[in-house]
Design a protein around this motif. Structure first.
Motif, PDB file in Angstrom:
ATOM      1  N   UNK A 183     -21.661  46.895 -49.049  1.00 44.37           N
ATOM      2  CA  UNK A 183     -21.265  48.229 -49.496  1.00 44.37           C
ATOM      3  C   UNK A 183     -22.468  49.035 -49.971  1.00 44.37           C
ATOM      4  N   UNK A 184     -23.429  49.234 -49.065  1.00 41.20           N
ATOM      5  CA  UNK A 184     -24.680  49.921 -49.397  1.00 41.20           C
ATOM      6  C   UNK A 184     -24.426  51.298 -49.995  1.00 41.20           C
ATOM      7  N   UNK A 185     -23.515  52.069 -49.402  1.00 36.77           N
ATOM      8  CA  UNK A 185     -23.282  53.425 -49.878  1.00 36.77           C
ATOM      9  C   UNK A 185     -22.537  53.451 -51.205  1.00 36.77           C
ATOM     10  N   UNK A 186     -21.646  52.486 -51.428  1.00 36.68           N
ATOM     11  CA  UNK A 186     -20.842  52.503 -52.645  1.00 36.68           C
ATOM     12  C   UNK A 186     -21.404  51.709 -53.800  1.00 36.68           C
ATOM     13  N   UNK A 190     -27.432  48.303 -55.790  1.00 35.69           N
ATOM     14  CA  UNK A 190     -27.939  47.716 -54.553  1.00 35.69           C
ATOM     15  C   UNK A 190     -28.773  48.736 -53.789  1.00 35.69           C
ATOM     16  N   UNK A 191     -28.239  49.938 -53.645  1.00 37.32           N
ATOM     17  CA  UNK A 191     -28.933  50.983 -52.886  1.00 37.32           C
ATOM     18  C   UNK A 191     -30.282  51.322 -53.510  1.00 37.32           C
ATOM     19  N   UNK A 192     -30.309  51.503 -54.830  1.00 37.05           N
ATOM     20  CA  UNK A 192     -31.560  51.834 -55.509  1.00 37.05           C
ATOM     21  C   UNK A 192     -32.576  50.704 -55.408  1.00 37.05           C
ATOM     22  N   UNK A 193     -32.094  49.467 -55.498  1.00 33.20           N
ATOM     23  CA  UNK A 193     -32.992  48.312 -55.441  1.00 33.20           C
ATOM     24  C   UNK A 193     -33.623  48.169 -54.063  1.00 33.20           C
ATOM     25  N   UNK A 194     -32.821  48.366 -53.018  1.00 32.28           N
ATOM     26  CA  UNK A 194     -33.346  48.247 -51.659  1.00 32.28           C
ATOM     27  C   UNK A 194     -34.289  49.405 -51.332  1.00 32.28           C
ATOM     28  N   UNK A 195     -33.983  50.609 -51.819  1.00 33.49           N
ATOM     29  CA  UNK A 195     -34.921  51.725 -51.646  1.00 33.49           C
ATOM     30  C   UNK A 195     -36.256  51.406 -52.321  1.00 33.49           C
ATOM     31  N   UNK A 211     -35.893  44.274 -42.712  1.00 34.28           N
ATOM     32  CA  UNK A 211     -34.695  44.873 -42.131  1.00 34.28           C
ATOM     33  C   UNK A 211     -33.502  44.600 -43.044  1.00 34.28           C
ATOM     34  N   UNK A 212     -32.562  45.536 -43.030  1.00 34.33           N
ATOM     35  CA  UNK A 212     -31.344  45.367 -43.836  1.00 34.33           C
ATOM     36  C   UNK A 212     -30.125  45.747 -43.012  1.00 34.33           C
ATOM     37  N   UNK A 213     -29.042  44.971 -43.196  1.00 32.57           N
ATOM     38  CA  UNK A 213     -27.750  45.317 -42.613  1.00 32.57           C
ATOM     39  C   UNK A 213     -26.648  45.101 -43.648  1.00 32.57           C
ATOM     40  N   UNK A 214     -25.556  45.830 -43.459  1.00 31.93           N
ATOM     41  CA  UNK A 214     -24.472  45.850 -44.434  1.00 31.93           C
ATOM     42  C   UNK A 214     -23.237  45.151 -43.868  1.00 31.93           C
ATOM     43  N   UNK A 215     -22.749  44.134 -44.591  1.00 35.80           N
ATOM     44  CA  UNK A 215     -21.564  43.390 -44.163  1.00 35.80           C
ATOM     45  C   UNK A 215     -20.390  43.823 -45.033  1.00 35.80           C
ATOM     46  N   UNK A 284     -30.628  52.173 -42.541  1.00 38.70           N
ATOM     47  CA  UNK A 284     -32.019  52.528 -42.746  1.00 38.70           C
ATOM     48  C   UNK A 284     -32.283  52.669 -44.242  1.00 38.70           C
ATOM     49  N   UNK A 285     -32.913  51.679 -44.824  1.00 40.21           N
ATOM     50  CA  UNK A 285     -33.117  51.690 -46.277  1.00 40.21           C
ATOM     51  C   UNK A 285     -34.373  52.452 -46.687  1.00 40.21           C
ATOM     52  N   UNK A 286     -35.072  53.032 -45.724  1.00 42.23           N
ATOM     53  CA  UNK A 286     -36.246  53.840 -46.070  1.00 42.23           C
ATOM     54  C   UNK A 286     -35.856  55.272 -46.384  1.00 42.23           C
ATOM     55  N   UNK A 287     -34.619  55.655 -46.091  1.00 47.78           N
ATOM     56  CA  UNK A 287     -34.172  57.004 -46.411  1.00 47.78           C
ATOM     57  C   UNK A 287     -33.856  57.087 -47.901  1.00 47.78           C
ATOM     58  N   UNK A 288     -34.620  57.869 -48.630  1.00 45.71           N
ATOM     59  CA  UNK A 288     -34.406  57.994 -50.071  1.00 45.71           C
ATOM     60  C   UNK A 288     -33.285  58.936 -50.417  1.00 45.71           C
TER      61      UNK A 288
END
Length: 288
Positions: A183-186, A190-195, A211-215, A284-288
């Motif tokens: 749940x990368x978006x929610x 998690x989102x802040x840490x991966x960024x 690389x990152x993928x969301x299950x 794409x976890x490089x998008x801030x």
């Protein structure tokens, strides 16, 4: 040089960890008692092995005894900064030779299994009879030669900082790092840490190794269809499988338990993770 430390530890990684630990503990105080060295050594070894390491360092002149006592725990030591690099360079080379010899000559096909845990500091009554999860994960990352899989649903900045240096070190040696989360978006932590991790990799020109993928998936009605919940870290043919998330709460406050498995029985798990990877959503976890 007798290579006592290499013979005792039989691992280049563990020898390197001892050097790092010595430089760290002596960075704050120039004189330490034996117990002040033994205690942090127990993060990497048993009580008896920690004492053996201390004696070995003393006998090889890495630690200079400036005041004796009835027990080596109360000896006072200084670090021999002039000889530490030469000593550990030789020991690391010797340990690497020993590791390769063991790998070639070991007749056993059995996997090695060990337990790791995190026990809250407040629970003083519980004896820590297993190694801790945090250094075990860092060791797994540091020993990777080809690939690292990090499968974890919950991540925060503490967890990111905990493994960042080891991940960067692995990437510098060409190790491919694949992460699966939930749940990368929610999941804002998690989102802040991966960024944060991705930005550090970009600054060092290493982003191609990450690389990152969301299950995770929701149906049209908004209800969860499936989601990642397992926690694993796989380094080549070694793996941590357990309960701990990569969060400060897991690493500092919870009672967590897991196993480190080293050997061929981890191969079916790797195949399963590869299938999960193909099924997971690209992010794409490089998008801030």
């Amino acid at each position: 040089m007798k290579y006592d430390l290499a013979i005792l530890l039989k691992s280049k990684t563990r020898v390197s960890e001892i050097k790092t630990l010595l430089l760290l503990v002596f960075s704050e105080n120039h004189i330490l008692k034996g117990w002040q060295i033994i205690n942090p050594l127990r993060e990497f070894s048993t009580a008896s092995e920690s004492e053996s390491i201390l004696y070995t360092l003393k006998e090889n002149g890495v630690l200079i005894n400036i005041k004796s006592a009835p027990s080596i725990h109360d000896y006072q030591f200084q670090l021999n900064c002039d000889d530490i690099d030469n000593f550990f360079t030789g020991e690391e080379l010797a340990a690497e030779v020993i590791e390769r010899y063991i790998d070639r000559t070991c007749e056993s096909e059995n996997d090695r299994v060990s337990f790791v845990s995190t026990i809250p500091n407040e629970m003083h009554a519980i004896t820590k009879k297993t190694h801790q999860i945090e250094p075990a994960l860092i060791r797994l990352i540091s020993k990777a030669k080809n690939s690292i899989w990090i499968i974890n649903p919950f991540f925060d900045k503490f967890g990111a900082n905990m493994i960042l240096d080891a991940l960067i070190g692995a990437a510098k040696h060409g190790v491919q790092i694949k992460m699966i989360g939930r749940d990368f978006e929610g999941n804002l932590p998690l989102k802040e840490s991966l960024h944060f991790i991705a930005s550090e990799f970009m600054q060092k020109g290493l982003i191609d190794y990450l690389e990152y993928r969301d299950f995770f998936s929701r149906g049209e009605d908004g209800k969860q269809k499936y989601a990642l919940h397992t926690k694993m870290l796989i380094s080549d043919q070694s793996a941590y499988v357990g309960s701990a998330n990569l969060t400060e709460h897991s690493m500092r406050n919870n009672f967590e338990l897991g196993v480190i498995i080293e050997g061929k029985s981890i191969l079916p798990v790797i195949s399963l993770v590869e299938e999960m990877w193909d099924y997971a959503r690209r992010v794409n976890i490089t998008d801030g």
